[in-house]
Design a protein around this motif. Structure first.
Motif, PDB file in Angstrom:
ATOM      1  N   LEU A  53     -21.032  -8.350  -7.747  1.00  0.00           N
ATOM      2  CA  LEU A  53     -21.310  -9.193  -6.652  1.00  0.00           C
ATOM      3  C   LEU A  53     -20.649  -9.363  -5.008  1.00  0.00           C
ATOM      4  O   LEU A  53     -21.271  -9.684  -4.523  1.00  0.00           O
ATOM      5  CB  LEU A  53     -21.848 -10.636  -7.394  1.00  0.00           C
ATOM      6  CG  LEU A  53     -23.201 -11.254  -8.561  1.00  0.00           C
ATOM      7  CD1 LEU A  53     -22.359 -12.986  -8.045  1.00  0.00           C
ATOM      8  CD2 LEU A  53     -24.355 -11.256  -7.035  1.00  0.00           C
ATOM      9  N   GLY A  54     -19.686  -8.927  -5.828  1.00  0.00           N
ATOM     10  CA  GLY A  54     -19.063  -8.237  -4.275  1.00  0.00           C
ATOM     11  C   GLY A  54     -19.065  -7.751  -3.081  1.00  0.00           C
ATOM     12  O   GLY A  54     -19.835  -7.717  -2.455  1.00  0.00           O
ATOM     13  N   SER A  55     -19.922  -6.606  -3.563  1.00  0.00           N
ATOM     14  CA  SER A  55     -20.451  -5.650  -2.911  1.00  0.00           C
ATOM     15  C   SER A  55     -21.966  -5.519  -2.870  1.00  0.00           C
ATOM     16  O   SER A  55     -22.846  -5.314  -1.663  1.00  0.00           O
ATOM     17  CB  SER A  55     -20.467  -3.924  -3.464  1.00  0.00           C
ATOM     18  OG  SER A  55     -21.481  -4.322  -4.994  1.00  0.00           O
ATOM     19  N   LEU A  56     -22.878  -6.459  -3.275  1.00  0.00           N
ATOM     20  CA  LEU A  56     -24.063  -6.938  -3.201  1.00  0.00           C
ATOM     21  C   LEU A  56     -24.521  -8.311  -1.994  1.00  0.00           C
ATOM     22  O   LEU A  56     -25.376  -8.407  -1.457  1.00  0.00           O
ATOM     23  CB  LEU A  56     -24.944  -7.419  -4.427  1.00  0.00           C
ATOM     24  CG  LEU A  56     -26.124  -7.316  -4.339  1.00  0.00           C
ATOM     25  CD1 LEU A  56     -27.505  -6.748  -3.772  1.00  0.00           C
ATOM     26  CD2 LEU A  56     -26.849  -8.903  -5.075  1.00  0.00           C
ATOM     27  N   LEU A  57     -22.997  -9.502  -2.719  1.00  0.00           N
ATOM     28  CA  LEU A  57     -23.310 -10.840  -1.232  1.00  0.00           C
ATOM     29  C   LEU A  57     -23.522 -10.467   0.456  1.00  0.00           C
ATOM     30  O   LEU A  57     -23.997 -11.429   0.851  1.00  0.00           O
ATOM     31  CB  LEU A  57     -22.831 -11.458  -1.861  1.00  0.00           C
ATOM     32  CG  LEU A  57     -22.862 -12.062  -3.173  1.00  0.00           C
ATOM     33  CD1 LEU A  57     -21.646 -13.590  -3.728  1.00  0.00           C
ATOM     34  CD2 LEU A  57     -23.598 -13.267  -2.786  1.00  0.00           C
ATOM     35  N   PRO A  58     -23.019  -9.396   0.891  1.00  0.00           N
ATOM     36  CA  PRO A  58     -22.946  -9.502   2.125  1.00  0.00           C
ATOM     37  C   PRO A  58     -23.708  -8.834   3.061  1.00  0.00           C
ATOM     38  O   PRO A  58     -24.261  -9.643   4.024  1.00  0.00           O
ATOM     39  CB  PRO A  58     -21.903  -8.063   2.920  1.00  0.00           C
ATOM     40  CG  PRO A  58     -21.142  -8.361   1.887  1.00  0.00           C
ATOM     41  CD  PRO A  58     -21.798  -8.789   0.358  1.00  0.00           C
ATOM     42  N   TYR A  59     -25.001  -8.348   1.988  1.00  0.00           N
ATOM     43  CA  TYR A  59     -26.200  -7.987   2.839  1.00  0.00           C
ATOM     44  C   TYR A  59     -27.403  -9.071   2.232  1.00  0.00           C
ATOM     45  O   TYR A  59     -28.896  -9.500   2.386  1.00  0.00           O
ATOM     46  CB  TYR A  59     -27.127  -6.832   1.803  1.00  0.00           C
ATOM     47  CG  TYR A  59     -26.287  -5.648   1.810  1.00  0.00           C
ATOM     48  CD1 TYR A  59     -25.739  -5.284   3.028  1.00  0.00           C
ATOM     49  CD2 TYR A  59     -25.431  -5.407   1.094  1.00  0.00           C
ATOM     50  CE1 TYR A  59     -24.595  -3.462   3.481  1.00  0.00           C
ATOM     51  CE2 TYR A  59     -23.948  -4.933   1.025  1.00  0.00           C
ATOM     52  CZ  TYR A  59     -24.178  -4.036   2.319  1.00  0.00           C
ATOM     53  OH  TYR A  59     -23.502  -2.872   3.180  1.00  0.00           O
ATOM     54  N   MET A  60     -26.826 -10.586   1.921  1.00  0.00           N
ATOM     55  CA  MET A  60     -27.428 -11.400   1.302  1.00  0.00           C
ATOM     56  C   MET A  60     -27.756 -12.212   2.071  1.00  0.00           C
ATOM     57  O   MET A  60     -26.751 -12.173   3.153  1.00  0.00           O
ATOM     58  CB  MET A  60     -27.259 -12.575  -0.527  1.00  0.00           C
ATOM     59  CG  MET A  60     -27.453 -10.942  -1.176  1.00  0.00           C
ATOM     60  SD  MET A  60     -28.985 -11.203  -1.707  1.00  0.00           S
ATOM     61  CE  MET A  60     -28.823  -9.436  -1.965  1.00  0.00           C
ATOM     62  N   ASP A  61     -29.227 -13.471   2.266  1.00  0.00           N
ATOM     63  CA  ASP A  61     -29.113 -13.897   3.500  1.00  0.00           C
ATOM     64  C   ASP A  61     -28.649 -15.328   3.240  1.00  0.00           C
ATOM     65  O   ASP A  61     -27.861 -16.314   3.684  1.00  0.00           O
ATOM     66  CB  ASP A  61     -30.789 -14.184   3.464  1.00  0.00           C
ATOM     67  CG  ASP A  61     -31.463 -13.399   4.290  1.00  0.00           C
ATOM     68  OD1 ASP A  61     -30.230 -12.483   5.468  1.00  0.00           O
ATOM     69  OD2 ASP A  61     -32.570 -12.614   4.115  1.00  0.00           O
ATOM     70  N   VAL A 108     -32.218 -13.372  -1.356  1.00  0.00           N
ATOM     71  CA  VAL A 108     -31.989 -15.389  -1.879  1.00  0.00           C
ATOM     72  C   VAL A 108     -31.454 -14.172  -3.661  1.00  0.00           C
ATOM     73  O   VAL A 108     -31.808 -13.748  -4.125  1.00  0.00           O
ATOM     74  CB  VAL A 108     -32.989 -15.680  -2.426  1.00  0.00           C
ATOM     75  CG1 VAL A 108     -32.348 -17.063  -3.197  1.00  0.00           C
ATOM     76  CG2 VAL A 108     -33.618 -16.239  -1.063  1.00  0.00           C
ATOM     77  N   CYS A 109     -29.901 -14.139  -3.527  1.00  0.00           N
ATOM     78  CA  CYS A 109     -28.983 -14.193  -4.306  1.00  0.00           C
ATOM     79  C   CYS A 109     -28.990 -15.369  -5.685  1.00  0.00           C
ATOM     80  O   CYS A 109     -28.099 -16.003  -5.263  1.00  0.00           O
ATOM     81  CB  CYS A 109     -27.664 -13.318  -4.283  1.00  0.00           C
ATOM     82  SG  CYS A 109     -26.574 -13.245  -5.889  1.00  0.00           S
TER      83      CYS A 109
END
Length: 159
Positions: free
Chosen positions: A62-70, A5-6
């Motif tokens: 956040l642009g590089s982290l968000l694709p891995y978030m549910d 969860v972001c």
């Protein structure tokens, strides 16, 4: 099962830290950082919280982290006018990379000058209303998000 969860906070660093301190999570007052926590309340599911404060540096990261978030959440203080005004910008930032965005309100800790909530309805790209969790505590909000997301996954696996 692992669930990421972001949480993008539109509150001040101090309000964000005070909210997380209630759950024994030590949020460092470093602007522009993204901090990782294990949510201690889930027994059978591993929940990882990625918490950041709205800042130009964290917005770029956040642009590089968000694709891995549910799921991504915009966490705002319902009685802080500045926090409510930042919600629209936070949603538009998150929807560049992820479509599963929740709005999560809190009223803790109480602010000295309380204002009426200024949150308007947020719609996704398909015209559906974004879910808004008004549980007012992080614990109940995460439980509601998790319950909803697991119900969607169970119905998808039935096909």
């Amino acid at each position: 099962m692992e669930f990421h969860v972001c949480i993008l906070s539109t509150m001040t660093l101090e309000l964000t830290a005070a909210n997380l301190r209630r759950f024994d999570l030590d949020f460092q007052l470093v602007p522009g950082s993204i901090q990782k926590f294990r949510w201690p309340r889930a027994h059978d599911i591993s929940i990882t919280l990625w918490v950041c404060h709205q800042h130009p540096v964290s917005d770029e990261l956040l642009g590089s982290l968000l694709p891995y978030m549910d799921v991504a959440t915009v966490w705002y203080h319902d009685h802080s006018s500045m926090s409510c005004l930042k919600v629209r910008a936070a949603v538009s930032l998150l929807e560049r990379s992820i479509s599963n965005i929740w709005l999560l309100a809190t009223r803790l800790p109480s602010v000295h000058i309380a204002h009426k909530s200024r949150i308007q309805k947020c719609y996704d790209n398909n015209g559906f209303l974004r879910p808004c969790c008004k549980a007012y505590t992080l614990e109940k909000g995460i439980e509601e998000i998790l319950r909803s997301e697991l119900a969607v996954q169970k119905s998808l696996y039935r096909f």
